[in-house]
Motif scaffolding. Structure first.
Motif, mmCIF file in Angstrom:
data_model
loop_
_atom_site.group_PDB
_atom_site.id
_atom_site.type_symbol
_atom_site.label_atom_id
_atom_site.label_comp_id
_atom_site.label_asym_id
_atom_site.label_seq_id
_atom_site.Cartn_x
_atom_site.Cartn_y
_atom_site.Cartn_z
ATOM 1 N N GLY A 1 14.084 7.049 -28.663
ATOM 2 C CA GLY A 1 15.545 7.138 -28.478
ATOM 3 C C GLY A 1 16.295 6.757 -27.481
ATOM 4 O O GLY A 1 15.978 6.071 -26.617
ATOM 5 N N VAL A 2 17.466 7.277 -27.567
ATOM 6 C CA VAL A 2 18.604 6.864 -26.329
ATOM 7 C C VAL A 2 18.905 8.111 -25.642
ATOM 8 O O VAL A 2 18.819 9.085 -26.059
ATOM 9 N N TYR A 3 18.611 7.870 -24.290
ATOM 10 C CA TYR A 3 18.740 9.074 -23.187
ATOM 11 C C TYR A 3 19.785 9.124 -22.291
ATOM 12 O O TYR A 3 20.450 8.018 -21.819
ATOM 13 N N VAL A 4 20.228 10.204 -22.002
ATOM 14 C CA VAL A 4 21.035 10.545 -20.783
ATOM 15 C C VAL A 4 20.407 11.563 -19.933
ATOM 16 O O VAL A 4 19.915 12.720 -20.725
ATOM 17 N N TYR A 5 20.355 11.317 -18.808
ATOM 18 C CA TYR A 5 19.720 12.453 -17.846
ATOM 19 C C TYR A 5 20.395 12.585 -16.451
ATOM 20 O O TYR A 5 21.268 11.961 -16.213
ATOM 21 N N THR A 6 20.075 13.609 -15.737
ATOM 22 C CA THR A 6 20.492 14.121 -14.639
ATOM 23 C C THR A 6 19.179 14.363 -13.670
ATOM 24 O O THR A 6 18.361 15.269 -14.111
ATOM 25 N N VAL A 7 18.869 13.915 -12.326
ATOM 26 C CA VAL A 7 17.889 14.100 -11.480
ATOM 27 C C VAL A 7 18.359 15.524 -10.893
ATOM 28 O O VAL A 7 19.269 15.676 -10.314
ATOM 29 N N ASP A 8 17.287 16.399 -10.807
ATOM 30 C CA ASP A 8 17.481 17.735 -10.179
ATOM 31 C C ASP A 8 17.203 17.431 -8.639
ATOM 32 O O ASP A 8 17.733 17.850 -7.723
ATOM 33 N N SER A 9 15.700 17.028 -8.640
ATOM 34 C CA SER A 9 15.257 16.827 -7.033
ATOM 35 C C SER A 9 13.962 15.726 -7.082
ATOM 36 O O SER A 9 13.334 15.807 -8.237
ATOM 37 N N PHE A 10 13.743 15.329 -6.031
ATOM 38 C CA PHE A 10 12.501 14.466 -5.917
ATOM 39 C C PHE A 10 11.569 15.300 -4.777
ATOM 40 O O PHE A 10 12.181 16.024 -3.936
ATOM 41 N N ILE A 11 10.263 15.197 -4.951
ATOM 42 C CA ILE A 11 9.380 15.897 -4.124
ATOM 43 C C ILE A 11 8.606 14.494 -3.473
ATOM 44 O O ILE A 11 7.763 14.015 -4.314
ATOM 45 N N ASN A 12 8.848 14.324 -2.164
ATOM 46 C CA ASN A 12 8.030 13.317 -1.435
ATOM 47 C C ASN A 12 6.613 13.767 -1.233
ATOM 48 O O ASN A 12 6.602 14.784 -0.675
ATOM 49 N N PRO A 13 5.686 12.915 -1.074
ATOM 50 C CA PRO A 13 4.318 13.267 -0.834
ATOM 51 C C PRO A 13 4.188 13.246 0.710
ATOM 52 O O PRO A 13 5.105 12.638 1.543
ATOM 53 N N ALA A 14 3.093 13.807 1.148
ATOM 54 C CA ALA A 14 2.896 13.921 2.583
ATOM 55 C C ALA A 14 2.801 12.322 3.073
ATOM 56 O O ALA A 14 2.414 11.486 2.365
ATOM 57 N N PRO A 15 3.374 12.048 4.312
ATOM 58 C CA PRO A 15 3.166 10.558 4.782
ATOM 59 C C PRO A 15 1.570 9.923 4.539
ATOM 60 O O PRO A 15 0.708 10.838 5.059
ATOM 61 N N LEU A 16 1.721 8.716 4.434
ATOM 62 C CA LEU A 16 0.521 8.045 4.076
ATOM 63 C C LEU A 16 -0.259 7.925 6.013
ATOM 64 O O LEU A 16 0.379 7.183 6.669
ATOM 65 N N VAL B 1 5.265 12.002 -12.500
ATOM 66 C CA VAL B 1 5.220 10.802 -11.556
ATOM 67 C C VAL B 1 5.346 9.448 -11.922
ATOM 68 O O VAL B 1 5.214 9.037 -13.247
ATOM 69 N N PHE B 2 5.794 8.540 -11.307
ATOM 70 C CA PHE B 2 6.291 7.237 -11.553
ATOM 71 C C PHE B 2 4.920 6.396 -12.284
ATOM 72 O O PHE B 2 5.164 5.768 -13.190
ATOM 73 N N ALA B 3 3.838 6.586 -11.715
ATOM 74 C CA ALA B 3 2.599 5.900 -12.061
ATOM 75 C C ALA B 3 2.263 6.185 -13.427
ATOM 76 O O ALA B 3 1.469 5.602 -14.154
ATOM 77 N N ALA C 1 0.695 -1.159 0.025
ATOM 78 C CA ALA C 1 -0.157 0.013 0.050
ATOM 79 C C ALA C 1 0.975 1.125 0.028
ATOM 80 O O ALA C 1 0.379 2.097 -0.682
ATOM 81 N N GLN C 2 2.183 1.228 0.801
ATOM 82 C CA GLN C 2 2.890 2.513 1.083
ATOM 83 C C GLN C 2 3.489 2.610 -0.413
ATOM 84 O O GLN C 2 3.491 3.673 -0.994
ATOM 85 N N ASP C 3 3.988 1.553 -1.185
ATOM 86 C CA ASP C 3 4.590 1.607 -2.271
ATOM 87 C C ASP C 3 3.492 2.102 -3.396
ATOM 88 O O ASP C 3 4.168 3.024 -4.283
ATOM 89 N N ASP C 4 2.310 1.575 -3.344
ATOM 90 C CA ASP C 4 1.521 2.254 -4.531
ATOM 91 C C ASP C 4 1.424 3.667 -4.231
ATOM 92 O O ASP C 4 0.882 4.305 -5.240
ATOM 93 N N ASN D 1 4.116 5.755 -5.640
ATOM 94 C CA ASN D 1 4.279 5.554 -7.038
ATOM 95 C C ASN D 1 3.374 6.430 -7.608
ATOM 96 O O ASN D 1 3.413 7.160 -8.398
ATOM 97 N N LYS D 2 2.194 6.762 -6.927
ATOM 98 C CA LYS D 2 1.217 7.580 -7.425
ATOM 99 C C LYS D 2 1.354 9.089 -7.050
ATOM 100 O O LYS D 2 0.716 10.162 -7.672
ATOM 101 N N ASN D 3 2.308 9.497 -6.069
ATOM 102 C CA ASN D 3 2.319 10.722 -5.596
ATOM 103 C C ASN D 3 3.747 11.367 -5.524
ATOM 104 O O ASN D 3 3.669 12.438 -5.609
ATOM 105 N N LYS D 4 4.837 10.480 -5.716
ATOM 106 C CA LYS D 4 5.983 11.038 -5.614
ATOM 107 C C LYS D 4 6.510 11.891 -6.841
ATOM 108 O O LYS D 4 5.961 11.175 -7.925
ATOM 109 N N LEU D 5 6.864 12.946 -6.812
ATOM 110 C CA LEU D 5 7.438 13.531 -8.029
ATOM 111 C C LEU D 5 8.887 13.527 -8.204
ATOM 112 O O LEU D 5 9.890 13.673 -7.279
ATOM 113 N N VAL D 6 9.256 13.797 -9.249
ATOM 114 C CA VAL D 6 10.742 14.230 -9.864
ATOM 115 C C VAL D 6 10.804 15.078 -10.907
ATOM 116 O O VAL D 6 9.932 15.440 -11.943
ATOM 117 N N ASN D 7 11.969 16.070 -10.663
ATOM 118 C CA ASN D 7 12.258 16.855 -11.645
ATOM 119 C C ASN D 7 13.386 16.650 -12.400
ATOM 120 O O ASN D 7 14.533 16.308 -11.458
#
Length: 698
Positions: A643-658, A607-609, A193-196, A199-205
């Protein structure tokens, strides 16, 4: 020599016996079917259980009849094929479920059955059949019906239908119990439940640079056997064939009616037009001369085909229109009558079964007796509940509601639309004898009765023979390898029919193609047809191009199919090497893009989902890799869809605790339960030993 002469009879008998046995064995191996297996009358074997064709055909006939009644459509080859597949899947699913149900010992006891049928809360299917004026379930109507079913007056056909209905309810209940065991055995723990939730609420830039596959021209890619083998071995699970498929190419010779054929049919209809105009019995004339023997009924504006609709409502009685060409037929139409009549009628009826009453005369006599009772003050509704064999309306006092023209059979429609409110009429239809009470009539508009005689455009024997002769000449010119060259020589386009199943009734471009399909499943790759097939107005000569057997398909069968994917994989490897070279020694994503000749694209709040690149496509590998990365770290090349990608993560935005794990678990459990029924059946089918013999009966 004397020894051989004395024993020649025995020697010949043994020789002939061995030869005959070898012939039979060869036929068994060639056809894949055994004379000793006992499947001559079986349509299938499911986990060793034989399914008789008679049982399959009975269910198919029932499904076909239901479809015809509910839709009013003609059964085309496409619809027939759909009904066959639906019936087969129902039988297969039921047999597989019954095996599991019996293995587990699931039953529906007598008390449970009684509760489902006559308890305080019967099965929903039963509740739908017995409703009161308020549209809600009426227990008294159900009890009245059950008493009737147990009485000597009950119609044996209705009793049998009810018994089959109850059996189906019980079987359905067993299946519900089995599915309940499966779904109740599924458990979602707190971690899932926590993973789901995450996955539906964590964001990435993040930022990425990409080299598109389109940047490498196809002409620069030379595919090798190793390229094909690598891709095939990595994706072998995707090439599992659930049933044998065959592909063939064909040429067709058009035997449609020629201009002389059309002129001859028109001349025939011209002659009929004069006789039609002079006819005094238009209904009989239609029955004798028309291809489509439709009954004569009154129709309102908009119900006739457009050409007739525009002329018949202003014409005089006896007016004949035509001949005119419509839907592949020459037609003539005659205005039999016109009048002003109601648009809709509200009526009741009591239907008597002619056979059950001892014949037509006795049924009419009984209807007349009931009519006198009503005229004497008896309640029509009460009599309908007791005597009508149409129980659906009988339970409502015979009420048929309000209906417009075209809703009833012609005899019934004529009676109610040509009568007046309050009339009691006794009429006969194909369903039996009716006592009708007209309650009210609404609206008023002009209606016409039009008789139509049609003669379809069909090719003459001379046309058919000429076209068939050309097709036969083409067939006789073929040898093992010249199908394409002979088609080109004859200026005939080659058409393809790919991945045809053994039970296919039609293919794109050809309806009623069973003869061609049957030939294809008895031929070898490269064979051309041993005859000219007549398919509708086409004469067809075909050549088998491929056979895809059941199971995992070999590389040579799927090689052409996977060529685009193999080429993309090779491009991906080349572009990956190019991006890796650009990334070596680079200080960041901007420098990689500069060296690779691409640009940097920033993305926010992904979002991952929902792994979609805005304005592009879903990139599962890329987004999955991004969510598994550390911020501010240059990635390795990722081969994606575009195509083929190379990337770099700027930041993650975690959701409020479940905070509400219970609700999240419930939502996830419901989603899993909704998918479970289909997935269980898919798993049972995948595990089952199914031998499908339907093709030999169709």
């Amino acid at each position: 020599m004397s020894y051989l002469r004395d024993r020649m009879g025995k020697i010949l008998a043994i020789f002939i016996g061995v030869a005959l046995l070898a012939f039979i064995a060869g036929e068994v191996i060639h056809s894949g079917s055994s004379f000793f297996r006992g499947n001559v009358t079986d349509v299938a074997e499911i986990n060793g259980k034989s399914i008789p064709y008679q049982d399959f055909n009975a269910k198919l006939e029932q499904s076909t009849q239901q479809f015809r009644q509910q839709s009013g459509q003609n059964i085309t080859p496409q619809i027939s094929n759909y009904l066959q597949e639906t019936t087969w899947n129902q039988i297969l699913s039921q047999e597989l479920l019954n095996t599991e149900i019996n293995r587990l010992g699931l039953t529906v006891g007598q008390a449970e059955s009684n509760s489902m049928i006559s308890g305080n809360n019967p099965d929903p299917q039963i509740q739908q059949q017995f409703v009161g004026q308020d549209g809600k379930f009426d227990k008294s109507k159900l009890n009245q019906f059950l008493q009737y079913m147990q009485s000597p007056k009950a119609d044996p056909n209705q009793v049998a239908a009810w018994r089959n209905f109850v059996i189906q309810l019980i079987e359905s209940k067993k299946a519900q119990k089995y599915m309940a065991l499966v779904t109740n055995g599924m458990y979602v723990n707190s971690l899932e439940a926590q993973d789901d939730y995450t996955n539906k609420n964590k964001l990435v830039n993040f930022k990425y640079t990409m080299l598109d596959y389109a940047s490498v021209p196809d002409s620069q890619i030379k595919l090798t056997d190793d390229d094909y083998n690598t891709y095939y071995n990595e994706h072998k699970g995707e090439f599992k064939n659930q049933q044998e498929l065959r592909s063939f190419e064909y040429v067709s010779f058009n035997a449609a009616p020629s201009k002389p054929d059309s002129a001859a049919i028109k001349a025939q209809v011209d002659k009929l037009a004069a006789d039609f105009k002079a006819s005094s019995n238009d209904s009989l004339f239609v029955q004798v001369n028309a291809e489509t023997k439709a009954p004569l009924v009154y129709q309102k504006k908009g119900q006739l085909e457009p050409k007739l609709d525009s002329v018949m409502f202003t014409a005089e009685k006896g007016f004949v229109y035509g001949p005119f060409l419509s839907n592949g037929s020459y037609k003539i139409a005659k205005l039999v009558d016109s009048r002003v009549g109601p648009d809709s009628v509200k009526a009741k009826h009591i239907l008597l079964n002619t056979a059950a009453e001892g014949g037509l005369d006795k049924a009419i006599a009984k209807a007349d007796s009931l009519k006198k009772l009503v005229q004497g003050g008896k309640s029509f509704a009460d009599l309908a509940k007791v005597y009508s064999v149409d129980k659906q309306s009988g339970e409502k006092g015979g009420d048929l509601g309000t209906f417009g023209r075209g809703a009833m059979v012609p005899a019934f429609e004529d009676a109610v639309f040509n009568g007046k409110a309050g009339d009691l009429k006794v009429i006969t239809s194909q369903f039996g004898v009716h006592l009708i009470q007209i309650e009210s009539q609404k609206g008023s508009s002009k209606v016409v009765k039009v008789a139509v005689v049609d003669k379809p455009l069909t090719p003459s024997s001379d046309t058919q023979n000429g076209v068939y002769s050309k097709a036969q000449q083409f067939l006789s010119s073929l040898n093992g390898d010249n199908f394409e060259s002979q088609a080109k020589k004859a200026n005939l386009p080659i058409k393809n029919s790919d991945d045809v199943t053994a039970v296919a009734a039609s293919i794109p471009g050809l309806e009623n193609a069973r003869p061609v399909v049957k030939w294809a499943f008895g031929a070898k790759k490269g064979d051309f047809s041993d005859q000219v097939f007549a398919v509708g107005d086409q004469y067809v000569v075909a050549r088998l191009t491929s056979v895809k057997p059941e199971g995992v398909l070999p590389l040579d069968v799927v090689k052409k199919q996977i060529e685009p994917m193999v080429r993309q994989q090779v491009k991906g490897n080349q572009l990956s090497d190019k991006l890796q070279a650009a990334a070596n020694g680079a200080s960041g994503i901007d420098q990689v893009a500069q060296k690779a000749g691409s640009k940097v694209v920033p993305l926010q709040n992904i979002v991952f989902a929902n792994p979609v690149i805005p304005g592009a496509t879903a990139e599962y590998k890329l987004i999955g890799s991004v969510f598994g990365s550390q911020p501010n770290k240059l990635s390795k090349p990722v081969i994606g869809q575009q195509g083929v990608y190379v990337y770099t993560v700027d930041s993650f935005i975690n959701p409020a605790p479940l905070t509400n794990t219970v609700r999240e678990k419930q939502q996830l459990s419901q989603a899993i339960a909704q998918r479970s029924a289909g997935q269980v059946l898919d798993a049972l089918k995948d595990k089952a030993n199914v031998k499908d013999y339907r093709a030999k009966f169709l």
